[in-house]
Design a protein around this motif. Structure first.
Motif, PDB file in Angstrom:
ATOM      1  N   GLY A   1      33.823  50.137  50.554  1.00  0.00           N
ATOM      2  CA  GLY A   1      35.108  50.734  50.869  1.00  0.00           C
ATOM      3  C   GLY A   1      36.050  50.554  52.764  1.00  0.00           C
ATOM      4  O   GLY A   1      37.168  50.666  52.554  1.00  0.00           O
TER       5      GLY A   1
ATOM      6  N   TRP B   1      39.487  47.620  43.325  1.00  0.00           N
ATOM      7  CA  TRP B   1      38.425  49.221  42.547  1.00  0.00           C
ATOM      8  C   TRP B   1      38.511  48.801  41.205  1.00  0.00           C
ATOM      9  O   TRP B   1      39.632  48.634  40.885  1.00  0.00           O
ATOM     10  CB  TRP B   1      39.126  50.612  42.896  1.00  0.00           C
TER      11      TRP B   1
ATOM     12  N   LEU C   1      39.902  58.099  42.493  1.00  0.00           N
ATOM     13  CA  LEU C   1      38.983  57.540  43.507  1.00  0.00           C
ATOM     14  C   LEU C   1      38.483  58.873  43.797  1.00  0.00           C
ATOM     15  O   LEU C   1      37.801  59.302  44.437  1.00  0.00           O
ATOM     16  CB  LEU C   1      40.059  57.264  44.943  1.00  0.00           C
TER      17      LEU C   1
ATOM     18  N   LYS D   1      32.742  52.444  42.806  1.00  0.00           N
ATOM     19  CA  LYS D   1      33.634  51.947  42.079  1.00  0.00           C
ATOM     20  C   LYS D   1      35.258  50.226  42.379  1.00  0.00           C
ATOM     21  O   LYS D   1      35.431  50.201  41.843  1.00  0.00           O
ATOM     22  CB  LYS D   1      34.823  52.370  40.741  1.00  0.00           C
ATOM     23  N   VAL D   2      33.531  50.432  43.944  1.00  0.00           N
ATOM     24  CA  VAL D   2      34.434  48.974  44.634  1.00  0.00           C
ATOM     25  C   VAL D   2      34.188  47.988  43.899  1.00  0.00           C
ATOM     26  O   VAL D   2      32.391  47.734  43.418  1.00  0.00           O
ATOM     27  CB  VAL D   2      33.776  49.096  45.824  1.00  0.00           C
TER      28      VAL D   2
END
Ligand code: NIG
Ligand code: FE
Length: 415
Positions: free
Chosen positions: A143, A387, A395, A403-404
Motif C-alpha cells: 500500500g 482494502w 488497519l 488486506k490490500v
C-alpha cells in the motif's frame, strides 16, 4: 501481488471509484480523517478530479466508467523514513543481539551500519538498483505509493552516489514515488578511524564537500545526520547541515535514539522538516520543534527491536508537534519493509490513536516530505489503496497479514 502494473501505453481515462467507506485524510473539514461513507472518487488520468458522497457523484457522472469496491479506500500510504537502498544481510548480528549483545557495542566493533557499508561498497550499481527495485515493489504491494529512501551505507562519495543513483535509476512507472535523502553523516567508515581515534569532524568536513555535486546533479532532496552519543555531535554536524540549507536541500535528522545530545534544538534552528526516533527528548526540545514546525517521525519498529521505552508522545502532543509514523526499514534496527507493521506498533507500543496513525502515514507524512500525496482531494495524484476492510481501525490489527485488494498508482489501477 495485488497492485496493478499497466501493460498498455494507452492514456488513462476517467473512472468513478465507488466504495463503502472513503478515508480522504483531507483534514480541512470537521471530521479529523475526512471520511465519506459511502463515498466516491472521480479519477481523471493520473489525478483525482472529485471526491464526495457516492450518491452525488453517481448522479453527476452517469456516463463515466464505474468501479465498485465493497470496502475501505485510503490515500496511498507514505513512508517518510526508510533505508531501503541496502544489500546483503545482518541476520547473524540480529541473532547475536536477540541473545543479548548490544547494538552500539556491535557497531563499535565494525558491525552494524559499517557491515551494510561493506555490502553496499561491494555491490555494483546494477545490483543495488535491482535490490532496491524489488524492495520498493514489495512495499507498493503493502500500500505504499510514496517513500523516502536514504543513502548512508556508502560512506564515501562514490558509494553514497551509487545509492542515490540507484534511487533515480529505478524511479518511474510501476514504482512508488521516491524521495531521495543523502544521509551523509550516518557512521564513520573504517578509513576515517586512525587506531583508536575517530576523526568524525574530518569525515563530516569531507561529506560536506560532496554536497555541491549531489545538489547540482539533483540526486538528493534532503540531507540527514545521525546525532547521538555514539554517532555525530551537534558541533560536527552543523556545518554540513548549514551548507545543505544554502544549497536548497531540506533537513531530516536522526535525533535522540539513545541519548539527547541537543539534536532537536539544532533541527529547529535549521528549520528542519523532521526529526526522527526521539526516544530521548527534553520538554524544551519538543517546544522548539513545535515552534519551528518540524515534524516528529516516530519509528516504533526500531525501538521495539532495541527493547527501548517509547518516546514521550504525550509531550509531543502537548507541544503540538505533528506526528508521523514510518517503518525505518533497514537491515539492523528495523528488520522490516512493512509500514503496516509500524502502524500496528505505533498503536500498540506508543499508544497512538487510530486517527494519529492514519494521518501519520498519509497527510502528515507527505507534509513532512513536502510532497503532494497522502490526501484524496481534487488535483491530488491518483494514489489510492483499496482494502478488504470495513473501517480504518482494522488497519492496526490483526498484524502481519496484508488486506490490500488493489493499489492505484498515479491513476493506474485495476480498471
Ligand atoms: O534509523 N540509527 C541509525 N540508523 C538506522 C539504523 C541503521 C542500521 O542499523 O543499519 C536507524 O535505526
Ligand atoms: Fe533510520
Amino acid at each position: 501481488m495485488w497492485s496493478y502494473r499497466r501493460s498498455s501505453t494507452e492514456p488513462l481515462g476517467k473512472t468513478l471509484l465507488v466504495a463503502s467507506r472513503v478515508v480522504t485524510c483531507d483534514t480541512r473539514g470537521l471530521d479529523p480523517l475526512g471520511v465519506v461513507a459511502p463515498g466516491a472518487v472521480l479519477l481523471d488520468g493520473e489525478r483525482i478530479a472529485e471526491v464526495g458522497p457516492a450518491e452525488a457523484l453517481l448522479a453527476r457522472h452517469r456516463d463515466v466508467a464505474r468501479f465498485e469496491h465493497a470496502g475501505l479506500v485510503t490515500p496511498g500510504l507514505v513512508d517518510a523514513h526508510t533505508h531501503a537502498a541496502w544489500v546483503g544481510t545482518r541476520a547473524e548480528e540480529y541473532a547475536m543481539r536477540m541473545a543479548g549483545a548490544d547494538y552500539e557495542a556491535i557497531a563499535a566493533k565494525g558491525g552494524g551500519i559499517v557491515a551494510s557499508m561493506r555490502a553496499v561498497r561491494a555491490a555494483s550499481g546494477d545490483e543495488l538498483a535491482k535490490a532496491l527495485h524489488a524492495r520498493v515493489v514489495r512495499m507498493l504491494d503493502m500500500g505504499v505509493t510514496t517513500l523516502e529512501v536514504k543513502s548512508g551505507y556508502g560512506l564515501s562519495e562514490v558509494d553514497e552516489r551509487k545509492q542515490l543513483e540507484a534511487i533515480r535509476t529505478i524511479s518511474g512507472d510501476g514504482v512508488p514515488t521516491l524521495v531521495p535523502t543523502f544521509l551523509g553523516l550516518h557512521a564513520l567508515p573504517p578509513e576515517a578511524r586512525t587506531g583508536a581515534r575517530d576523526d568524525r569532524a574530518h569525515y563530516a568536513e569531507r561529506a560536506t564537500g560532496w554536497l555541491d555535486g549531489l545538489a547540482r546533479d539533483g540526486l538528493a532532496r534532503y540531507v540527514d545526520a545521525y546525532l547521538d552519543r555514539a554517532a555525530f555531535s551537534v558541533g560536527e554536524a552543523r556545518p554540513f547541515l548549514e551548507r545543505a540549507r544554502e544549497l536548497g536541500l531540506g533537513v531530516r535528522l536522526h535525533v535522540g535514539q539513545f541519548a539527547d545530545v541537543g539534536g532537536a534544538e539544532l533541527a529547529a534552528s535549521l528549520g528542519a522538516a523532521s526529526v526522527d526516533h526521539l526516544e530521548h527528548l527534553s520538554r524544551s526540545g519538543a517546544d522548539a520543534l513545535a515552534a519551528a514546525g518540524t515534524s516528529a517521525v516516530l519509528l516504533p519498529v526500531a525501538s521495539y527491536t532495541l527493547g527501548q521505552a517509547s518516546p514521550d508522545v504525550a509531550a509531543l502532543r502537548a507541544a503540538g508537534v505533528p506526528l508521523v509514523v514510518a517503518s525505518d526499514a533497514n537491515p539492523g534496527t528495523a528488520p522490516t519493509e512493512s509500514l503496516p507493521l509500524a502502524m500496528a506498533f505505533a498503536a500498540r507500543s506508543y499508544g497512538l490513536t487510530v486517527d494519529e496513525v492514519v494521518l501519520g502515514v498519509t497527510a502528515r507524512a507527505a507534509a513532512s516530505l513536502g510532497v503532494d500525496a497522502g490526501r484524496l482531494a481534487p488535483g491530488s495524484p491518483a494514489d489510492l489503496v483499496l482494502w478488504d476492510l470495513g473501517h480504518e481501525a482494522e488497519l492496526l490489527q490483526p498484524w502481519g497479514t496484508s488486506k490490500v485488494r488493489h493499489v492505484v498508482l498515479r491513476g493506474d489501477g485495476p480498471f
